[in-house]
Design a protein around this motif. Sequence first.
Motif, PDB file in Angstrom:
ATOM      1  N   ILE A 155       0.823  -1.219   0.000  1.00 23.39           N
ATOM      2  CA  ILE A 155       0.000   0.000   0.000  1.00 23.39           C
ATOM      3  C   ILE A 155       0.856   1.268   0.000  1.00 23.39           C
ATOM      4  CG2 ILE A 155      -1.798   1.273   1.240  1.00 23.39           C
ATOM      5  CD1 ILE A 155      -3.007  -1.406   2.015  1.00 23.39           C
ATOM      6  N   PRO A 156       1.961   1.347   0.747  1.00 25.19           N
ATOM      7  CA  PRO A 156       2.823   2.516   0.571  1.00 25.19           C
ATOM      8  C   PRO A 156       3.308   2.706  -0.867  1.00 25.19           C
ATOM      9  CG  PRO A 156       3.375   1.432   2.619  1.00 25.19           C
ATOM     10  CD  PRO A 156       2.393   0.545   1.925  1.00 25.19           C
ATOM     11  N   LEU A 157       3.560   1.594  -1.579  1.00 23.61           N
ATOM     12  CA  LEU A 157       3.990   1.721  -2.970  1.00 23.61           C
ATOM     13  C   LEU A 157       2.831   2.078  -3.883  1.00 23.61           C
ATOM     14  CD1 LEU A 157       6.567  -1.208  -3.250  1.00 23.61           C
ATOM     15  CD2 LEU A 157       7.019   1.238  -3.061  1.00 23.61           C
ATOM     16  N   TRP A 158       1.631   1.583  -3.592  1.00 24.36           N
ATOM     17  CA  TRP A 158       0.461   2.014  -4.361  1.00 24.36           C
ATOM     18  C   TRP A 158       0.350   3.537  -4.358  1.00 24.36           C
ATOM     19  CZ3 TRP A 158      -4.435  -1.319  -2.867  1.00 24.36           C
ATOM     20  CH2 TRP A 158      -4.281  -2.626  -3.365  1.00 24.36           C
ATOM     21  N   MET A 159       0.556   4.116  -3.193  1.00 25.83           N
ATOM     22  CA  MET A 159       0.425   5.564  -3.060  1.00 25.83           C
ATOM     23  C   MET A 159       1.694   6.292  -3.501  1.00 25.83           C
ATOM     24  SD  MET A 159      -1.264   5.737   0.722  1.00 25.83           S
ATOM     25  CE  MET A 159      -2.740   4.843   1.192  1.00 25.83           C
ATOM     26  N   GLY A 160       2.795   5.921  -2.866  1.00 22.20           N
ATOM     27  CA  GLY A 160       4.025   6.695  -3.018  1.00 22.20           C
ATOM     28  C   GLY A 160       4.626   6.646  -4.400  1.00 22.20           C
ATOM     29  N   ALA A 161       4.530   5.502  -5.077  1.00 19.04           N
ATOM     30  CA  ALA A 161       5.123   5.412  -6.411  1.00 19.04           C
ATOM     31  C   ALA A 161       4.399   6.333  -7.389  1.00 19.04           C
ATOM     32  CB  ALA A 161       5.085   3.960  -6.902  1.00 19.04           C
ATOM     33  N   VAL A 162       3.073   6.329  -7.339  1.00 16.96           N
ATOM     34  CA  VAL A 162       2.312   7.199  -8.247  1.00 16.96           C
ATOM     35  C   VAL A 162       2.522   8.668  -7.875  1.00 16.96           C
ATOM     36  CG1 VAL A 162       0.043   7.746  -9.172  1.00 16.96           C
ATOM     37  CG2 VAL A 162       0.597   5.379  -8.598  1.00 16.96           C
ATOM     38  N   ALA A 163       2.417   8.968  -6.588  1.00 21.15           N
ATOM     39  CA  ALA A 163       2.544  10.363  -6.156  1.00 21.15           C
ATOM     40  C   ALA A 163       3.879  10.973  -6.560  1.00 21.15           C
ATOM     41  CB  ALA A 163       2.351  10.453  -4.639  1.00 21.15           C
ATOM     42  N   SER A 219      -1.234  18.926   0.339  1.00 23.92           N
ATOM     43  CA  SER A 219      -2.368  19.157  -0.553  1.00 23.92           C
ATOM     44  C   SER A 219      -3.307  17.976  -0.675  1.00 23.92           C
ATOM     45  CB  SER A 219      -1.860  19.529  -1.955  1.00 23.92           C
ATOM     46  OG  SER A 219      -1.087  20.707  -1.906  1.00 23.92           O
ATOM     47  N   ALA A 220      -2.796  16.755  -0.460  1.00 21.94           N
ATOM     48  CA  ALA A 220      -3.627  15.565  -0.673  1.00 21.94           C
ATOM     49  C   ALA A 220      -3.216  14.479   0.307  1.00 21.94           C
ATOM     50  CB  ALA A 220      -3.484  15.054  -2.103  1.00 21.94           C
ATOM     51  N   VAL A 221      -4.199  13.697   0.720  1.00 23.02           N
ATOM     52  CA  VAL A 221      -3.966  12.595   1.654  1.00 23.02           C
ATOM     53  C   VAL A 221      -4.665  11.354   1.127  1.00 23.02           C
ATOM     54  CG1 VAL A 221      -4.327  11.710   3.993  1.00 23.02           C
ATOM     55  CG2 VAL A 221      -3.740  14.115   3.656  1.00 23.02           C
ATOM     56  N   SER A 222      -3.919  10.255   1.091  1.00 21.59           N
ATOM     57  CA  SER A 222      -4.488   8.956   0.748  1.00 21.59           C
ATOM     58  C   SER A 222      -4.417   8.074   1.988  1.00 21.59           C
ATOM     59  CB  SER A 222      -3.713   8.317  -0.405  1.00 21.59           C
ATOM     60  OG  SER A 222      -4.285   7.086  -0.782  1.00 21.59           O
ATOM     61  N   ASP A 460     -13.714  10.281  -4.498  1.00 23.95           N
ATOM     62  CA  ASP A 460     -14.170  10.052  -5.872  1.00 23.95           C
ATOM     63  C   ASP A 460     -13.183   9.282  -6.738  1.00 23.95           C
ATOM     64  OD1 ASP A 460     -16.521  11.468  -5.365  1.00 23.95           O
ATOM     65  OD2 ASP A 460     -15.572  13.374  -5.827  1.00 23.95           O
ATOM     66  N   THR A 461     -12.012   8.961  -6.231  1.00 20.91           N
ATOM     67  CA  THR A 461     -11.016   8.272  -7.052  1.00 20.91           C
ATOM     68  C   THR A 461     -10.509   7.030  -6.345  1.00 20.91           C
ATOM     69  OG1 THR A 461      -9.252   9.673  -6.142  1.00 20.91           O
ATOM     70  CG2 THR A 461     -10.238  10.362  -8.238  1.00 20.91           C
ATOM     71  N   ASP A 462     -10.064   6.057  -7.136  1.00 18.37           N
ATOM     72  CA  ASP A 462      -9.497   4.809  -6.626  1.00 18.37           C
ATOM     73  C   ASP A 462      -7.985   4.926  -6.486  1.00 18.37           C
ATOM     74  OD1 ASP A 462     -12.008   3.699  -6.608  1.00 18.37           O
ATOM     75  OD2 ASP A 462     -11.747   2.595  -8.477  1.00 18.37           O
ATOM     76  N   GLN A 463      -7.400   3.851  -5.949  1.00 21.53           N
ATOM     77  CA  GLN A 463      -5.944   3.757  -5.848  1.00 21.53           C
ATOM     78  C   GLN A 463      -5.346   3.346  -7.191  1.00 21.53           C
ATOM     79  OE1 GLN A 463      -3.930   4.223  -3.142  1.00 21.53           O
ATOM     80  NE2 GLN A 463      -5.465   4.487  -1.549  1.00 21.53           N
ATOM     81  N   TYR A 464      -4.169   3.812  -7.467  1.00 17.18           N
ATOM     82  CA  TYR A 464      -3.297   3.505  -8.615  1.00 17.18           C
ATOM     83  C   TYR A 464      -4.028   3.539  -9.949  1.00 17.18           C
ATOM     84  CZ  TYR A 464      -4.425  -1.625  -8.051  1.00 17.18           C
ATOM     85  OH  TYR A 464      -5.014  -2.855  -7.942  1.00 17.18           O
ATOM     86  N   GLY A 465      -3.357   3.111 -11.022  1.00 17.13           N
ATOM     87  CA  GLY A 465      -3.941   3.213 -12.353  1.00 17.13           C
ATOM     88  C   GLY A 465      -4.221   4.664 -12.731  1.00 17.13           C
ATOM     89  N   MET A 466      -5.112   4.863 -13.677  1.00 17.12           N
ATOM     90  CA  MET A 466      -5.417   6.216 -14.129  1.00 17.12           C
ATOM     91  C   MET A 466      -6.115   7.033 -13.046  1.00 17.12           C
ATOM     92  SD  MET A 466      -3.928   6.432 -16.928  1.00 17.12           S
ATOM     93  CE  MET A 466      -4.449   8.118 -17.230  1.00 17.12           C
ATOM     94  N   ASP A 467      -6.866   6.362 -12.163  1.00 16.55           N
ATOM     95  CA  ASP A 467      -7.447   7.099 -11.046  1.00 16.55           C
ATOM     96  C   ASP A 467      -6.354   7.648 -10.132  1.00 16.55           C
ATOM     97  OD1 ASP A 467     -10.039   6.570 -11.907  1.00 16.55           O
ATOM     98  OD2 ASP A 467     -10.729   6.095  -9.884  1.00 16.55           O
ATOM     99  N   GLY A 468      -5.302   6.879  -9.935  1.00 14.66           N
ATOM    100  CA  GLY A 468      -4.186   7.365  -9.128  1.00 14.66           C
ATOM    101  C   GLY A 468      -3.528   8.580  -9.746  1.00 14.66           C
ATOM    102  N   ILE A 469      -3.360   8.549 -11.070  1.00 14.74           N
ATOM    103  CA  ILE A 469      -2.797   9.711 -11.758  1.00 14.74           C
ATOM    104  C   ILE A 469      -3.692  10.929 -11.550  1.00 14.74           C
ATOM    105  CG2 ILE A 469      -2.075  10.644 -13.981  1.00 14.74           C
ATOM    106  CD1 ILE A 469      -0.384   8.300 -12.943  1.00 14.74           C
TER     107      ILE A 469
END
Length: 499
Positions: A155-163, A219-222, A460-469
């Motif tokens: 989960i840290p990589l789901w968030m941190g890699a995209v961010a 600015s943002a929190v996941s 309104d958005t999911d984790q990773y993928g285009m929603d993550g972007i």
Amino acid sequence: MRMIDHFISGGTAGLAAARKGKVMDPNNGGQQAEVVLGGADALERAVAAAQAAQPAWAAMNPQRRARVMFEFKALVEKHMDELAHMLSAEHGKVIADSKGDVQRGLEVVEFCCGLPHVLKGEHTQGAGPGIDVTSLRQPLGIGAGITPFNFPAMIPLWMGAVATSVGNAFILKPSERDPSVPNRLAELFLEAGMPEGIFQVIHGDKEMVDLILDHPAISAVSFVGSSDIAQYVYSRGVAAGKRVQAMGGAKNHGIVMPDADLDQVVGDLCGAAFGSAGERCMALPVVVPVGAETAEKLKAKLIPAIEALKVGISTDPDAQYGPVVTAEHKARIEGWIAKAIEEGSELVIDGRGFAMQGHEEGYFMGPTLLDHVTPDMDSYHNEIFGPVLQIVRAADFEEALALPSKHQYGNGVAIFTRNGHAAREFAARVNVGMVGINVPIPVPVAYHSFGGWKRSGFGDTDQYGMDGIAFWTKKKKITARWPDGGGDGSNAFVIPTMG
């Protein structure tokens, strides 16, 4: 005793620690380390480092940021065994599950290696007379992630890699129960070429969560965790003007149709319900056989399969799962089993009282099977988050469809059937965010996205993928016209209109 410190601006913080938390070994019940529980001073130092580093990181061309992701992926693969053993020692899951934890995070890193393509933006030439319109995505600045104990790498990589790959600085507050792997990931990001201050780790408890949610520079929190806390994080973060995505709990159902391959179903259930001791939001803790005959046949096959499951210490290569994470969580699970019996469930297999020889103080639980569970029971309504499988019987397809659709959680669901029409109808109508068809744990691949409905997901958005972007960037729209330089006003700027 080993001390686990924050990882701020490229190294340990070395701040005075007024409070510390215990890091336990679930295999033997002993304390193995202490973790610093930080406060405002730690967060301010991390924010200052992020503010200093982020503009240059955002200005770097995206392929150079992608190269850091490529190098990071190679380093994680090189250190896979180290990370898996570190993770298992603090979480309790078996080594194979820990490697899976790391690997699923790496799949999102792989997606981020292709970010230059995703960040190309859009362009329309001739949107009006001599007018071009361009839209592009830019980073938010500083983002933060608050992650749970059950997946300290993924989960840290789901968030941190995209961010970070889209140009943000990222501050991670992992669970204080298993904090070592996040620190090691931060070290590997640094080794891969990520500048100091871009991926940082601060440790803490609720005090740190509130500081993050209130900090004006973030600015943002996941968030991923329980639903009550997810709702709290979402409400407080949004009230502070932040963009927030908060993933909550789950009570995933597996619908078993009369034509299902029961041998496959039993194998899938044993892995999905009891793997990682059931401590995952995509576990499958409820099975719904359709029809009395299906229920009896399934139950007859489940009993010997569950009784054959091997519980062992994290490093036992033959164990299907290891201990749960804490003594308190073990007691909570046992309390839910007792509650289910009190409510009228039939206790088929009792996992309470299990003791591992030589590890009697470890937080081990045997697998539990409960039958004749009904939707009015609290034990069905709430998330148990342990090695417990509940059988809820349904008379027909419509009743089976209604159970996950009406439940307070809407994370994942699966249907087991050979009937394409039934599968298609179920997938179209069920009120749940992620659906598996003969797939017990329907976690989407990294180039799609992960997220549930109802009390399983806030935002309104999911984790990773285009929603993550989309979550970790803001879209800028540019409308441009270049006059011919004649100066006679013949190409006066006109806003294009509809029609």
